[in-house]
Write an enzyme that holds these catalytic residues in place. Structure first.
Site, PDB file in Angstrom:
ATOM      1  N   HIS A   1      55.188  22.058  39.281  1.00  0.00           N
ATOM      2  CA  HIS A   1      56.306  21.933  40.223  1.00  0.00           C
ATOM      3  C   HIS A   1      57.608  22.438  39.599  1.00  0.00           C
ATOM      4  O   HIS A   1      58.299  23.286  40.159  1.00  0.00           O
ATOM      5  CB  HIS A   1      56.426  20.466  40.629  1.00  0.00           C
ATOM      6  N   GLU A   2      57.943  21.905  38.427  1.00  0.00           N
ATOM      7  CA  GLU A   2      59.211  22.266  37.799  1.00  0.00           C
ATOM      8  C   GLU A   2      59.230  23.725  37.348  1.00  0.00           C
ATOM      9  O   GLU A   2      60.272  24.380  37.389  1.00  0.00           O
ATOM     10  CB  GLU A   2      59.509  21.334  36.626  1.00  0.00           C
TER      11      GLU A   2
ATOM     12  N   HIS B   1      60.290  25.836  40.216  1.00  0.00           N
ATOM     13  CA  HIS B   1      61.748  25.910  40.277  1.00  0.00           C
ATOM     14  C   HIS B   1      62.271  26.930  39.268  1.00  0.00           C
ATOM     15  O   HIS B   1      63.131  27.762  39.572  1.00  0.00           O
ATOM     16  CB  HIS B   1      62.361  24.550  39.935  1.00  0.00           C
TER      17      HIS B   1
ATOM     18  N   HIS C   1      61.592  30.538  40.099  1.00  0.00           N
ATOM     19  CA  HIS C   1      62.447  30.915  41.228  1.00  0.00           C
ATOM     20  C   HIS C   1      63.844  31.274  40.714  1.00  0.00           C
ATOM     21  O   HIS C   1      64.410  32.315  41.063  1.00  0.00           O
ATOM     22  CB  HIS C   1      62.516  29.751  42.227  1.00  0.00           C
TER      23      HIS C   1
END
Length: 600
Positions: A392-393, A396, A399
């Site tokens: 998940h991180e 980020h 991105h």
């Protein structure tokens, strides 16, 4: 109690498990030099004040100077904050963070005149500037955004006053952070092995995932007893934060704090309201899951402390960090060789701060500053949930990485509305991969349950948070008092609505609002739910359509803040202005639930 169960001090954490903030500043002295340089640059801002309408060249030079200040202040603040996050009890970095925050406010004050002065330029003259100086072409979208916000932008002096209030406005969040991370003390409980161990922010969910119900109940009770002792202080802090939101909305002439918050992303209020309505319309699906959980656990009454208990008891997970890295890389192969290569570099070259230590900020986040690479804070425990947290991180982070590589500073940061999309795409693709490669039915069942739990936490739970935020802001806006009892009553009733008749809503859960940091960043959490829904659609396209969908998705990752977030998602193939993506995500949840019911 064995030493392995005690929290380590920061200096005892192996270097390979620490992020390399030295890549931002090799030492604190270099940070001090940039801090001083930033103060010097502040003194040069006045050369532009009152002159932006004079010529295209003056406007361009001012916007470039604003970017320079922004890049430097971001770097200074991010470094100080992340150093503090390593150990919140470190007074040196507390001081550096406070100094950096204060300087950030001064930067905001100094630059506050820019938007009002741009708005004061006649539209025809501004268009003439754009024609006369090609350099201004870079800022065309930025200038259009300012024009869009015309009705909510005040005079130069009023904007300066609002900017000056920034540090004061941070009070509730800063005080909550210190209370929550440094001052609040949780009790010890007896773990599965009979040892007395402390509850910490990092260990709480691990205790709640224990197969022993006694451990779950003790951790649940111990945590909320601790918050209960601070309930009035915490209610006063949240009340102050909500009043701050309402104040800024009214000053800027918005109809509500919700409208003001969503307008930053140019998202209509109906998107927020549609999310809540759509989820409420599908409560029956979630009630089925709650009933299934009660059946599998074999308990006469399902309590709030049972909601994280593993349903597939035969499956044990003990996943060292190194194995987690391999799992994440293998799970994201469908995003292409280039993406996985960048992912590997980030995971193995000091982007990630892995282990929990005394005083470290709990939870996980991805952060950084333009001109450096992103960083990830973890408090890793050897379980599957934290493998997904890593994926998940890093979603980020990549991105941000692609946006920073592609976009100029003025468009380098993506809007919060799309912030959870890339992270959730990673989680969804990892889930699909692990289900496909599961060695047996038990593993597959475990993964299905994990997906359903992720959905519960990301869509149902975050939507409940979003509805709570909407209610408490509306209370303040209508002049009603936001007391401790009122907060607890609202929160308790929402839990009853969302979890349904098969769940015993323990009185302690009425205090959960007191421990949620996101409530100090109003109207953020709904984006987890919308992001999950968008990610569901994007992931399905990537797996079904292959390279064309990957190419569209990679362009989305590079988009940063160069367009409205809804437009960026549309280009990638998802229309979040309609309820359809949320409905589709809920359909996937129902399909997974039905499969689990059949397997059991």
């Amino acid at each position: 109690m064995g030493d392995e169960k005690k929290l380590k001090k920061r200096e005892d954490i192996p270097v390979k498990y620490k992020w390399h903030l030295e890549e931002i500043y090799a030492d604190d002295e270099l940070w001090e030099k940039d801090f001083d340089k930033l103060k010097e640059l502040l003194g040069q801002v006045s050369q532009f004040r009152g002159k932006l309408a004079e010529s295209a060249r003056t406007l361009l030079e001012c916007l470039r100077f604003q970017d320079e200040l922004g890049k430097l202040s971001d770097k200074v603040f991010v470094y100080a904050q992340m150093r503090k996050d390593e150990n919140n009890a470190n007074t040196k970095y507390q001081g550096m963070k406070d100094r950096a925050q204060g300087l950030m406010v001064r930067v905001g004050e100094a630059l506050a005149f820019i938007q009002p002065e741009i708005l004061a330029i006649e539209p025809d003259r501004l268009q003439d500037f754009l024609r006369r100086d090609p350099g201004l072409g870079l800022y065309q979208y930025y200038l259009e955004e300012i024009t869009r916000m015309r009705a909510h932008t005040l005079s130069a002096r009023e904007e300066e006053i609002i900017a000056m209030s920034g540090e004061m406005a941070e009070g509730p969040r800063s005080i909550f952070s210190m209370l929550n991370n440094a001052d609040i003390k949780f009790p010890e409980i007896t773990d599965e092995d009979g040892d007395r161990v402390p509850i910490t922010h990092g260990s709480y969910i691990k205790f709640m995932e224990s197969e022993e119900r006694r451990v779950r109940q003790e951790a649940f009770k111990g945590l909320y007893d601790s918050y209960g002792k601070q309930r009035n202080t915490l209610a006063a802090l949240l009340n102050a934060s909500v009043k701050k939101d309402v104040f800024y909305a009214r000053v800027r002439q918005y109809g509500s704090a919700l409208e003001a918050s969503l307008d930053d992303d140019n998202v209509p209020v109906r998107v927020y309201e549609n999310l809540i309505k759509t989820v409420r319309d599908h409560f029956n699906i979630f009630y089925r899951y709650v009933a299934l959980r009660k059946k599998i656990l074999g308990v006469p009454d399902l309590h709030m402390y049972d909601i994280y208990a593993p349903l597939v008891k035969e499956v044990k997970t003990n996943i060292p960090y190194e194995d987690a890295v391999k799992m994440v890389e293998q799970g994201l192969v469908s995003l292409g060789e280039s993406y996985v290569g960048d992912l590997h570099r980030g995971l193995t070259s000091g982007w990630v701060d892995v282990q929990e230590n005394e005083g470290k900020t709990p939870g996980a986040y991805s952060w950084g500053a333009y001109g450096t690479h992103p960083y990830v804070l973890l408090n890793y425990h050897n379980n599957l949930d934290h493998v997904f947290t890593l994926a998940h991180e890093m979603g980020h982070s990549l991105h941000s990485y692609y946006s920073w590589q592609t976009q100029p500073y003025v468009y380098s940061y993506y809007k919060i509305f799309v912030a959870e999309v890339a992270s959730t795409v990673n989680e969804t693709l990892l889930t699909r991969y692990l289900m496909q490669t599961a060695p047996d039915e038990k593993q597959k069942l475990y993964l299905i349950n994990h997906y359903l739990e992720e959905f519960r936490g990301t869509v149902f739970r975050q939507t409940m948070f979003a509805e709570f935020e909407k209610i408490i802001h509306e209370k303040v806006e209508s002049g009603e008092p936001l007391t401790t009892d009122a907060l607890c009553e609202i929160y308790y009733k929402l839990n009853q609505d969302y979890y349904g008749p098969e769940m015993v809503i323990d009185e302690d859960i009425s205090l959960e609002w007191a421990r949620i940091p996101h409530f100090y960043n109003a109207f953020y959490v709904y984006k987890y739910a919308t992001g999950f829904s968008a990610a569901s659609a994007l992931s399905q396209a990537i797996l079904q359509d292959g390279q064309p969908a990957v190419d569209r998705y990679r362009e989305f990752l590079k988009g940063g803040g160069s367009d409205y977030p809804i437009n960026l998602l549309k280009k990638a193939g998802v229309d979040m202005a309609e309820p359809a993506p949320v409905v589709q995500a809920l359909k996937v949840f129902e399909e997974m639930l039905t499969e689990m019911e059949k397997m059991l």
